[in-house]
Design a protein around this motif. Structure first.
Motif, mmCIF file in Angstrom:
data_model
loop_
_atom_site.group_PDB
_atom_site.id
_atom_site.type_symbol
_atom_site.label_atom_id
_atom_site.label_comp_id
_atom_site.label_asym_id
_atom_site.label_seq_id
_atom_site.Cartn_x
_atom_site.Cartn_y
_atom_site.Cartn_z
ATOM 1 N N GLU A 67 0.833 -1.207 0.000
ATOM 2 C CA GLU A 67 0.000 0.000 0.000
ATOM 3 C C GLU A 67 0.865 1.255 0.000
ATOM 4 O OE1 GLU A 67 -2.684 0.345 3.334
ATOM 5 O OE2 GLU A 67 -3.833 1.891 2.283
ATOM 6 N N CYS A 70 2.375 1.941 -3.392
ATOM 7 C CA CYS A 70 1.387 2.436 -4.366
ATOM 8 C C CYS A 70 1.082 3.909 -4.117
ATOM 9 C CB CYS A 70 0.104 1.608 -4.303
ATOM 10 S SG CYS A 70 0.297 -0.026 -5.012
ATOM 11 N N GLU A 71 0.938 4.273 -2.848
ATOM 12 C CA GLU A 71 0.681 5.685 -2.523
ATOM 13 C C GLU A 71 1.866 6.551 -2.962
ATOM 14 O OE1 GLU A 71 -2.170 6.882 -1.412
ATOM 15 O OE2 GLU A 71 -3.102 4.926 -1.124
ATOM 16 N N THR A 136 -4.961 -7.850 -4.881
ATOM 17 C CA THR A 136 -4.810 -6.767 -3.907
ATOM 18 C C THR A 136 -3.974 -5.645 -4.511
ATOM 19 O OG1 THR A 136 -4.890 -8.460 -2.191
ATOM 20 C CG2 THR A 136 -4.203 -6.258 -1.514
ATOM 21 N N LEU A 140 -4.965 -1.750 -4.630
ATOM 22 C CA LEU A 140 -4.125 -0.699 -4.015
ATOM 23 C C LEU A 140 -3.704 0.343 -5.050
ATOM 24 C CD1 LEU A 140 -1.884 -2.958 -1.705
ATOM 25 C CD2 LEU A 140 -3.776 -1.451 -1.005
#
Ligand SMILES: NC(=O)c1ccc[n+]([C@@H]2O[C@H](COP(=O)([O-])OP(=O)(O)OC[C@H]3O[C@@H](n4cnc5c(N)ncnc54)[C@H](O)[C@@H]3O)[C@@H](O)[C@H]2O)c1
Length: 274
Positions: A67, A70-71, A136, A140
């Motif tokens: 996560e 990805c951010e 997932t 994300l």
């Protein structure tokens, strides 16, 4: 006038195969492209290729199963180009041990015979890795880019790479098929959740495409002939075949299309499923 003039696109898995095809094709149509991949060296090569052809591109390293990564990928894109208009989530693996390399190495070293990969024998860890990256990871990626599209007047367009395996069972690939079926349902759920923000979410389900991922099988003439025979258009696909489908779904030409899946598969899906 390019079909993506003025737009910024993030392409995960952009260092190879279908993702690379999208990065090159989107840039040809005027998009500024962030080539995002686990393999930063190969991502940089693709970004250099785009820039060498007169386009705008940068590369960023990302593990889409993370996560935080990805951010950071989405934030790096906004830092580099000011916004995000489009995303193709193409990062993926065919099985837990798969690592995308050059097609020649892949052809000699990757798995061809999958008889010991049946669901009954699969370790939970290897099952989980495929779900983490292919399903997932797409979720994300989608929400990291969507968060930057929320405030935009023009919204955004997200294209998730699924597969014909989303709707057709493949022996030895239960984890892969389930991950791709999940991507298809995720696409529909996000499409209805994000529609009010003018963010469109669609999927593409490629048939058999010549990339590093398929090199272990495409090196066998018998396999290729059998796949050509079951594909009504009588050929395997090339990355540009998929890039063109993604281009349509990422551009304003598809402005009334959301929650859909397009199968650029030479008619395979129609043939196998009827
Ligand atoms: N090749 C086919 O026949 C085919 C058919 C249907 C669907 N697909 C799907 O298309 C997508 C692209 O596959 P391809 O054939 O181009 O394979 P590929 O191996 O050539 O490219 C995949 C890219 O994803 C990157 N990647 C893998 N795991 C990652 C991670 N955790 N984070 C970031 N990047 C990661 C790899 O480094 C590689 O650059 C995949 O989702 C695949 O499942 C491929």
């Amino acid at each position: 006038m390019g079909r993506m003039d003025g737009k910024v696109a993030v392409i995960t898995g952009g260092a190879s195969g279908i993702g690379r095809g999208c990065a090159l094709r989107f840039a040809e149509e005027g998009a500024s492209v962030m080539v995002a991949d686990l393999n930063l060296d190969r991502a940089n090569e693709v970004a250099d290729e785009v820039v060498g052809a007169g386009g705008a591109a940068q590369a960023v390293q990302v593990d889409t199963a993370s996560e935080e990564a990805c951010e950071a990928m989405a934030a790096a894109t906004v830092d580099a180009f000011g916004k995000i208009d489009a995303c193709v989530a193409a990062a993926g693996i065919s099985h837990a041990g798969y690592v995308s390399r050059d097609a020649e190495t892949q052809a000699t070293e990757d798995r061809f015979d999958k008889d010991d990969m049946l669901a009954l024998d699969k370790s939970v860890d290897s099952w989980q890795r495929v779900i983490d990256v292919n399903l997932t990871g797409v979720m994300l990626t989608d929400r990291a880019v969507a968060r930057h599209m929320l405030g935009s007047e023009s919204g955004g367009a997200i294209v998730n790479i699924a597969s014909v395996a989303a709707v057709t069972a493949l022996k030895g690939s239960a984890d892969y098929c389930v991950s791709k079926a999940g991507v298809w349902m995720l696409t529909k759920c996000l499409a209805i959740e994000l529609a009010r923000n003018k963010i469109r979410v669609n999927a593409v389900g490629p048939g058999y495409i010549r990339t590093s991922m398929s090199a272990a099988v495409t090196v066998h003439d018998g396999w290729v002939k059998a796949r050509e025979k079951e594909t009504p258009l009588r050929r395997l696909g090339e990355p540009v075949d998929i890039a063109n489908a993604c281009l349509y779904l990422a551009s304003d030409e598809s402005s009334f299309v959301t929650g859909e899946i397009l199968f650029p598969d030479g008619g395979l899906n129609a043939h196998v499923r009827g």
